[in-house]
Write a protein that holds these residues in place. Sequence first.
Motif, PDB file in Angstrom:
ATOM      1  N   VAL A 162      -1.298  -2.288  -4.511  1.00  9.99           N
ATOM      2  CA  VAL A 162      -1.280  -3.414  -5.444  1.00  9.99           C
ATOM      3  C   VAL A 162      -1.301  -4.691  -4.622  1.00  9.99           C
ATOM      4  N   ARG A 221       3.303 -10.868 -14.637  1.00  9.24           N
ATOM      5  CA  ARG A 221       2.363  -9.963 -13.965  1.00  9.24           C
ATOM      6  C   ARG A 221       1.896 -10.556 -12.633  1.00  9.24           C
ATOM      7  N   ILE A 229       6.480  -2.841 -11.812  1.00  9.92           N
ATOM      8  CA  ILE A 229       5.421  -3.477 -12.594  1.00  9.92           C
ATOM      9  C   ILE A 229       5.681  -3.315 -14.087  1.00  9.92           C
ATOM     10  N   TRP A 262       5.429   1.578  -7.026  1.00  6.56           N
ATOM     11  CA  TRP A 262       5.628   0.234  -7.578  1.00  6.56           C
ATOM     12  C   TRP A 262       5.587   0.207  -9.110  1.00  6.56           C
ATOM     13  N   ASN A 263       5.298   1.338  -9.738  1.00  5.87           N
ATOM     14  CA  ASN A 263       5.117   1.342 -11.194  1.00  5.87           C
ATOM     15  C   ASN A 263       6.386   0.960 -11.946  1.00  5.87           C
ATOM     16  N   PHE A 273       1.432  -8.941  -9.863  1.00  4.79           N
ATOM     17  CA  PHE A 273       0.676  -7.986  -9.054  1.00  4.79           C
ATOM     18  C   PHE A 273      -0.595  -7.539  -9.762  1.00  4.79           C
ATOM     19  N   GLU A 274      -1.642  -7.347  -8.973  1.00  4.49           N
ATOM     20  CA  GLU A 274      -2.894  -6.785  -9.460  1.00  4.49           C
ATOM     21  C   GLU A 274      -3.024  -5.362  -8.919  1.00  4.49           C
ATOM     22  N   ILE A 275      -3.273  -4.409  -9.798  1.00  4.74           N
ATOM     23  CA  ILE A 275      -3.494  -3.029  -9.359  1.00  4.74           C
ATOM     24  C   ILE A 275      -4.951  -2.889  -8.922  1.00  4.74           C
ATOM     25  N   GLU A 324      -0.544  -8.973  -4.425  1.00  6.94           N
ATOM     26  CA  GLU A 324       0.088 -10.195  -4.924  1.00  6.94           C
ATOM     27  C   GLU A 324      -0.685 -11.388  -4.360  1.00  6.94           C
ATOM     28  N   THR A 340       0.798  -1.216   0.000  1.00 10.11           N
ATOM     29  CA  THR A 340       0.000   0.000   0.000  1.00 10.11           C
ATOM     30  C   THR A 340       0.837   1.276   0.000  1.00 10.11           C
TER      31      THR A 340
END
Length: 463
Positions: A174, A151, A142, A138-139, A153-155, A176, A128
């Motif tokens: 994001v 991929r 990612i 985190w961009n 991680f989920e945004i 995981e 967070t």
Amino acid sequence: MDNFWLKQAFDRLGEPQGRSLSTHVTADVTVVGGGYLGLWTAIRVKERSPSLKVVVVERDLCGSGASSRNGGFVTSYWAKYLSLHKLCGTDEATRIAKSSAEAVLEISAFCRENAIDAEFRADGWLWTATSAAQIGCWNILINELAKHNVRPFEILDNEEVARLGGTDRNLAGVFEPDAATVQPAMLALGLRTHAQKLGVVIYEHSPMIGLERTRTPKVITRKGSVSSKKVVLAMNAWGAQFPFLRRKVAIVSSDMIATTARPDKLNEIGFVKGVAICDSRMFLNYYRNTPDGRVIFGKSLGHFAFAGQVADHYEGPSPRAGEVEESFLKLYPMLDGMDIESSWTGPIDRSVDGLPFFGRLDNHPDVFYGIGFSGQGVGPTVLGGKILASLALDEVNEWSECGLIRDDVDKFPIEPFRYVGSIVVREALRRKEWLEDHARRPDYFTLAIANLAPVGYVPSRRN
């Protein structure tokens, strides 16, 4: 006993009865350290070569060190992919990260197959932002992973972040899915029991006071000794006693609190799933709930050990529990009525790049070590056990040639410059994060000093 997790485990299982080393014995492989890394190593050696005599020498009770003082987060190395990539390139970085994600499943299978009730909950990891400055940190990671069609991680949208964490103080995040939480002491004691079933001989309350690096290495304890063909040092922060390793890790505190059990309170705010949560600070806030309705909340506060001397600085209740509780209440003001039942502290062996490293101590052909897990060891020690077992068995495979085996580890400055510098950097970080919390831009000088900190969870262009 001040160790919350271990006390809880003893209440359920009874305190294990061990024996100390009181004479001279011989072995094929001696493992110094009875935490996750040491026990996984002993188990892997015994599984591959059942005829070998494997001895574990532990200074206290198995699992009483960092293995039972952490938050119980079982996470992968996808968040550290940029550091891995810089270290060993695309293919090896991807292999290690994938293997670390598979280690989460290995722990689940290990607990299930051996009837270990470690409260394994595969509910994922929520990463967070708690200030505007942290949003999107985190961009970089990612985007780099997407280049390799990975991929993990989920945004999430803000509403889902608030729902998962039970608080709207998390501004973005994001997720995981391939992560979990455990009761860390139950896992450690389960490893101990399984190792003994395989025939591993464990000596507890037997701190190593000397290591003879002769042709046949000899581990010396207060009342006995072990001579063996191979020695594996799996000592976590306590490994900094060796000059060869001392400047390669900084020993820093992590402090935790546990609330009383109030499942009704957690149900009210929807904080019921076993998700592991942390924010994007260098002074990391990390927290989760437990099946019986507690909140376990930890914070990295930066109490440094001079010259790597662990001593008793990290034993007993946390002297910084008030600061940890303050951070907890900032995130969960609605839980103000939950009393703090316990606090504790422990040492983290932080490396410059945030990754562990493995090798031969002083280039001795038969003395191996693993250190530098930087506060993320529950899952990665599964890999560490494979690496050290492969080295101890003289195997040639993907683990004995792993990219985490390295001699060219970045070093911290010599003392007293490391200690003084650590404090200066810590205070700059405190100022930076305080300013960001209050929507103010840190000045150039503060940023310049803060950027000298070793790599944490948050990716940076330095990777």
